[in-house]
Design an enzyme around this catalytic site. Structure first.
Site, PDB file in Angstrom:
ATOM      1  N   CYS A 119      41.786  50.686  30.184  1.00  0.00           N
ATOM      2  CA  CYS A 119      41.593  49.628  31.175  1.00  0.00           C
ATOM      3  C   CYS A 119      40.294  49.894  31.928  1.00  0.00           C
ATOM      4  CB  CYS A 119      42.772  49.562  32.138  1.00  0.00           C
ATOM      5  SG  CYS A 119      42.563  48.298  33.413  1.00  0.00           S
ATOM      6  N   GLY A 120      39.269  49.131  31.594  1.00  0.00           N
ATOM      7  CA  GLY A 120      37.986  49.333  32.251  1.00  0.00           C
ATOM      8  C   GLY A 120      37.981  48.891  33.694  1.00  0.00           C
TER       9      GLY A 120
END
Length: 368
Positions: A117-118
Site C-alpha cells: 500500500c503506497g
C-alpha cells in the site's frame, strides 16, 4: 495468499464468529486517521495479540491475520458501516522483521489483507514523524523504514519549517509480469499485468469505452471486478517467487491527461490520469501508490519513462502523485525498477470506536 483466498478466509471467519456469539474482538479500538490524496488510512497502533508474537516476519503475520478471528473481526469492525464504509483502508502496526526498520504494517480493507500500500506507507511515514516515533529536524528529509508483506519500503518525509511538506514512497523492485493478456470477459479486453508490490492489470479506460472521471466510476467498478476475477480464475498473475504475492489485486484504468512535455534539461514529464479498482470493487481516491509503482514499471519497460523523467499521475478526484524511477534493479531474474512516488498526506482524526454488547449489527455491514 491471493485476494480470493482472503475472501474465503473471511467467509469462514464470519461463520465461526456467529457460532461463538460474534464478538471475538475488543470492546473498543483506538485509531489515528489520515488521508493521502483523498484515500483514507486508519492506523491501529494496538494490533490483535496474535499478530505481534515473536519470531514472525511481517509476511508471515499477514498469513496469521487472515486466519485469526480477532484480526478479521477488528478489521471488519473498522471497515464496515457504521464505523467505516466500503472503501475504507487501514493497517495494524506490528513488529518489523528486524531492528533496521522502524515498524511493520499489515494493510487491510473491507475484503481482507493486502500485500502492499503506497498511500498507506506515505501516511505511516508522516504519522511516525508527526507523533515523534521517528525524530526529524524542522527542515530536511527523514527516512521512515517500514516492513510490509511484500518487503521493506521507505517513506521519506520532507519537513519545511517544522511542517510535513510531502512524503516519498520508495517501494520494492517492480516488474512487468505479462503483456497483451487477453481477458475472457464480455468485453473481450486485452491488458498488461505488472507487479508494484501487488499484481495489477492495467489498460486504457478508452479500451472499454469509458473515461477516468467520477461519472464513470460505477461502470469502472463493474469492469474492474470482471477483469480481476477473470484473470484470477485463469491464474494469469502467478508471482515468480512467492505465491503469497500471486493474484491480480487491482485493475488500473488509465488515460493521458495531456501530451508529454520535454523539459529544458532534456528529461520528459508525462501527464496521466488513472482510477484503480482494487479488492472486490473498492475505488482508490488517490492515484494509488502501489498501482503507480506498477505503472512506472510498465512505462519503463516500454522506454516511455526513463531515469530522470517524471510521471504526474492524477487520481479520479484530482489529487496527484509525482513518480520517477529511483534506480534500475533485477527481481527473480527479471528486469525491474525501483519507483519513487511522492504525494501529500494529512491527519484527519483520532478515534476511539466502541462496541455496545447489545448492538446486533456488530461488526457492521456493507451495502456494496
Amino acid at each position: 495468499m491471493t485476494a480470493d483466498g482472503n475472501r474465503r478466509a473471511e467467509s469462514r471467519d464470519a461463520s465461526g464468529a456467529r457460532a461463538s456469539g460474534g464478538r471475538p474482538g475488543p470492546a473498543s479500538v483506538e485509531t489515528i486517521d489520515w488521508h493521502t490524496g483523498g484515500e483514507p488510512f486508519r492506523i491501529v497502533p494496538a494490533a490483535p495479540s496474535a499478530l505481534t508474537r515473536d519470531g514472525l516476519s511481517v509476511a508471515e503475520r499477514r498469513t496469521v491475520a487472515v486466519a485469526d478471528a480477532e484480526a478479521q473481526w477488528t478489521r471488519a469492525l473498522l471497515c464496515r458501516e457504521p464505523r467505516g464504509h466500503a472503501d475504507m483502508y487501514g493497517a495494524f502496526l506490528v513488529p518489523p522483521d528486524d531492528e533496521a526498520a522502524h515498524l511493520g504494517a499489515l494493510f487491510w480493507h473491507k475484503d481482507g489483507f493486502s500485500t502492499a500500500c503506497g498511500h498507506g506507507t506515505m501516511a505511516l511515514g508522516a504519522w511516525a514523524v508527526a507523533s515523534g516515533l521517528v525524530p526529524a529536524s524542522a527542515d530536511g528529509e527523514t527516512d521512515v523504514v517500514i516492513d510490509v508483506p511484500s518487503g521493506r519500503v521507505t517513506a521519506s518525509v520532507r519537513t519545511v519549517g517544522g511542517r510535513i511538506a510531502d512524503v516519498t514512497f520508495t517501494g520494492v523492485p517492480c516488474h512487468v509480469h505479462a503483456r497483451d493478456v487477453e481477458v475472457a470477459t464480455a468485453r473481450g479486453v486485452v491488458v498488461d499485468i505488472a507487479f508494484g508490490g501487488a499484481m495489477y492489470a492495467v489498460l486504457p479506460a478508452a479500451r472499454i469505452g469509458l473515461r477516468v472521471r467520477p461519472a464513470d466510476v460505477t461502470s469502472l467498478i463493474a469492469a474492474g471486478r470482471e477483469i480481476r476475477d477473470a484473470l484470477n480464475a485463469s491464474r494469469a498473475a502467478e508471482h515468480p517467487a512467492d505465491s503469497r504475492l500471486s493474484g491480480v489485486y487491482g485493475t488500473v484504468f488509465t488515460e493521458e491527461a495531456r501530451p508529454p512535455e520535454r523539459l529544458p534539461d532534456g528529461t520528459r514529464r508525462l501527464y496521466h490520469r488513472n482510477v484503480t479498482v482494487f479488492a472486490d470493487g473498492e475505488v482508490d481516491r488517490s492515484p494509488c501508490g502501489s498501482g503507480t509503482a506498477a505503472r512506472v514499471a510498465l512505462l519503463a519497460d516500454a522506454a516511455e519513462l526513463r531515469l530522470g523523467d517524471e510521471l504526474l499521475h492524477e487520481s479520479v478526484v484530482g489529487s496527484v502523485f509525482r513518480a520517477r524511477i529511483a534506480r534500475s534493479a533485477t527481481a527473480h531474474g527479471l528486469s525491474a525498477v525501483v519507483p519513487a512516488v511522492t504525494g501529500t498526506t494529512y491527519a484527519t482524526a483520532t478515534c476511539r470506536f466502541t462496541v455496545d454488547p447489545d448492538d446486533a449489527l456488530v461488526p457492521g455491514f456493507t451495502l456494496r
